[in-house]
Motif scaffolding. Structure first.
Motif, PDB file in Angstrom:
ATOM      1  N   GLU A  82      57.814 -12.139   0.521  1.00  0.00           N
ATOM      2  CA  GLU A  82      57.819 -12.594   1.910  1.00  0.00           C
ATOM      3  C   GLU A  82      58.642 -11.680   2.821  1.00  0.00           C
ATOM      4  OE1 GLU A  82      60.967 -15.133  -0.254  1.00  0.00           O
ATOM      5  OE2 GLU A  82      58.984 -14.240  -0.661  1.00  0.00           O
ATOM      6  N   ARG A 175      61.960 -10.962   6.968  1.00  0.00           N
ATOM      7  CA  ARG A 175      60.643 -11.621   6.982  1.00  0.00           C
ATOM      8  C   ARG A 175      59.807 -11.226   8.199  1.00  0.00           C
ATOM      9  NH1 ARG A 175      60.311 -16.432   7.908  1.00  0.00           N
ATOM     10  NH2 ARG A 175      62.426 -16.992   8.560  1.00  0.00           N
ATOM     11  N   CYS A 176      60.347 -10.351   9.043  1.00  0.00           N
ATOM     12  CA  CYS A 176      59.645  -9.980  10.270  1.00  0.00           C
ATOM     13  C   CYS A 176      58.660  -8.832  10.039  1.00  0.00           C
ATOM     14  CB  CYS A 176      60.658  -9.541  11.334  1.00  0.00           C
ATOM     15  SG  CYS A 176      61.692 -10.875  11.972  1.00  0.00           S
ATOM     16  N   ARG A 177      57.615  -8.832  10.848  1.00  0.00           N
ATOM     17  CA  ARG A 177      56.703  -7.694  10.871  1.00  0.00           C
ATOM     18  C   ARG A 177      57.362  -6.577  11.667  1.00  0.00           C
ATOM     19  NH1 ARG A 177      51.939  -6.937   9.232  1.00  0.00           N
ATOM     20  NH2 ARG A 177      51.665  -9.157   8.813  1.00  0.00           N
ATOM     21  N   ARG A 199      59.066  -8.210  14.992  1.00  0.00           N
ATOM     22  CA  ARG A 199      58.599  -9.451  15.596  1.00  0.00           C
ATOM     23  C   ARG A 199      58.719 -10.587  14.598  1.00  0.00           C
ATOM     24  NH1 ARG A 199      52.922 -10.983  18.699  1.00  0.00           N
ATOM     25  NH2 ARG A 199      53.905 -12.541  20.041  1.00  0.00           N
ATOM     26  N   SER A 200      59.334 -11.677  15.036  1.00  0.00           N
ATOM     27  CA  SER A 200      59.598 -12.811  14.169  1.00  0.00           C
ATOM     28  C   SER A 200      58.333 -13.611  13.907  1.00  0.00           C
ATOM     29  CB  SER A 200      60.653 -13.722  14.801  1.00  0.00           C
ATOM     30  OG  SER A 200      60.758 -14.939  14.081  1.00  0.00           O
ATOM     31  N   PRO A 201      58.117 -14.019  12.642  1.00  0.00           N
ATOM     32  CA  PRO A 201      56.978 -14.881  12.334  1.00  0.00           C
ATOM     33  C   PRO A 201      57.226 -16.328  12.744  1.00  0.00           C
ATOM     34  CG  PRO A 201      58.257 -14.516  10.352  1.00  0.00           C
ATOM     35  CD  PRO A 201      58.880 -13.661  11.422  1.00  0.00           C
ATOM     36  N   ASP A 202      58.461 -16.646  13.067  1.00  0.00           N
ATOM     37  CA  ASP A 202      58.818 -18.030  13.384  1.00  0.00           C
ATOM     38  C   ASP A 202      58.571 -18.368  14.849  1.00  0.00           C
ATOM     39  OD1 ASP A 202      59.701 -18.452  10.729  1.00  0.00           O
ATOM     40  OD2 ASP A 202      61.637 -17.553  11.217  1.00  0.00           O
ATOM     41  N   GLY A 204      57.935 -15.676  17.347  1.00  0.00           N
ATOM     42  CA  GLY A 204      57.279 -14.594  18.069  1.00  0.00           C
ATOM     43  C   GLY A 204      58.212 -13.695  18.850  1.00  0.00           C
ATOM     44  N   ARG A 273      50.227 -10.155  16.664  1.00  0.00           N
ATOM     45  CA  ARG A 273      50.056 -10.267  15.213  1.00  0.00           C
ATOM     46  C   ARG A 273      50.939 -11.398  14.672  1.00  0.00           C
ATOM     47  NH1 ARG A 273      49.567  -4.262  12.511  1.00  0.00           N
ATOM     48  NH2 ARG A 273      47.716  -3.594  13.652  1.00  0.00           N
ATOM     49  N   ASN A 274      50.376 -12.151  13.764  1.00  0.00           N
ATOM     50  CA  ASN A 274      51.185 -13.186  13.127  1.00  0.00           C
ATOM     51  C   ASN A 274      51.604 -12.699  11.749  1.00  0.00           C
ATOM     52  OD1 ASN A 274      48.998 -13.503  11.392  1.00  0.00           O
ATOM     53  ND2 ASN A 274      48.170 -15.253  12.506  1.00  0.00           N
ATOM     54  N   GLU A 275      52.209 -13.529  10.990  1.00  0.00           N
ATOM     55  CA  GLU A 275      52.766 -13.118   9.702  1.00  0.00           C
ATOM     56  C   GLU A 275      51.693 -12.614   8.763  1.00  0.00           C
ATOM     57  OE1 GLU A 275      55.887 -14.828   6.353  1.00  0.00           O
ATOM     58  OE2 GLU A 275      55.005 -16.153   7.840  1.00  0.00           O
TER      59      GLU A 275
END
Length: 279
Positions: A82, A175-177, A199-202, A204, A273-275
């Motif tokens: 992850e 965990r970020c992209r 960018r945070s998946p939590d 944005g 983009r999301n996770e």
């Protein structure tokens, strides 16, 4: 290079050794810079490898990197699936242009403490919200954000006798992209601009870290992904002209141009983009 002014080497230091710090002492880790040029002011080396620190530790909180961890060890570590920011470990390692011999000796802490604008371990630890743990000569410790550790070319927050013990990268950042951009004047030259977006998946949220083109790291944070005009305006407002670095590896005007260009490329890459990597 031989350091012919050295009269003693402490091979197994302790916190008590740190308390005896005096002018003429130097911390020795990988030594790739220390032994690269004369150091006539030095009399004693204190070998940090004698502390026996574990190079890398992974837990629910994140990744703790010992100051003595080599760049090769950093690359070889296995991270949780992850942690999608993990490719940055190798991208930043490769930004230190050297042979495998250098990567096997050069340390994360040494690169950060040398505090050159182009230091890729500075880029890595700053972009992932690293927290530096510093040992003080009195036996205590203090913590400093990696983003605040370097204050200028060759300058940082360490006082006399202080020692960088480790840098912790929180799992929330891992965990970020991410998106990575780097350029130098020559194919195998020193970084003239190195930017990393996250960018945070939590929620944005978006964080842009500017290094190499500036004399110290600069971070810009947004609650969401900004528009192109908003991002460039924030860069202009945050990065004053005098913050752009001037040396043989690039003029400030060119570094500023590449910073603006890379910032927009990173913004576009991370757009919506999301996770899972979907738009």
């Amino acid at each position: 290079m031989d350091l012919n002014t050295i009269t003693s080497v402490v091979e197994v230091p302790t916190r008590a050794t740190q308390a005896t710090w005096q002018p003429g002492d130097a911390w020795l880790a990988g030594g790739t810079w220390l032994f690269s040029e004369p150091q006539p002011e030095l009399r004693r080396l204190i070998d940090l490898r004698g502390f026996g620190w574990q190079s890398l530790q992974i837990d629910a909180q994140g990744l703790e990197i010992a100051a003595t961890c080599t760049l090769a060890q950093l690359f070889m570590t296995e991270t949780p699936p992850e942690w999608i920011a993990a490719p940055l470990l190798d991208q930043c390692r490769r930004a230190l242009l050297g042979s495998f011999k250098v990567w096997s000796e050069a340390t994360v802490g040494g690169n950060v403490c040398l505090s050159l604008p182009a230091g890729p371990m500075i880029s890595l630890t700053t972009s992932l919200d690293g927290i530096c743990t510093i040992w003080t000569p009195e036996g205590g410790e203090r913590q400093v954000r990696a983003a605040d550790f370097v204050t200028g070319p060759g300058c940082n927050v360490l006082g006399p006798g202080e020692l960088l013990r480790s840098i912790t990268l929180p799992s929330s950042a891992m965990r970020c992209r991410t998106a990575f951009r780097r350029i130098s004047l020559a194919p195998h030259g020193r970084s003239a601009a190195l930017l990393i977006g996250r960018r945070s998946p939590d929620d944005g949220s978006f964080v842009l870290t500017v290094t190499a083109s500036t004399v110290r790291p600069v971070q810009l944070a947004f609650p969401g992904l900004p528009g192109p005009g908003e991002l460039l305006a924030a860069l202009d407002q945050t990065v004053a002209p005098e913050l752009y670095h001037l040396d043989v590896h690039g003029a400030p005007a060119w570094r500023r141009h590449m910073t603006d260009r890379f910032a927009e490329e990173i913004r576009s890459e991370l757009l919506e983009r999301n996770e899972g990597g979907h738009r």
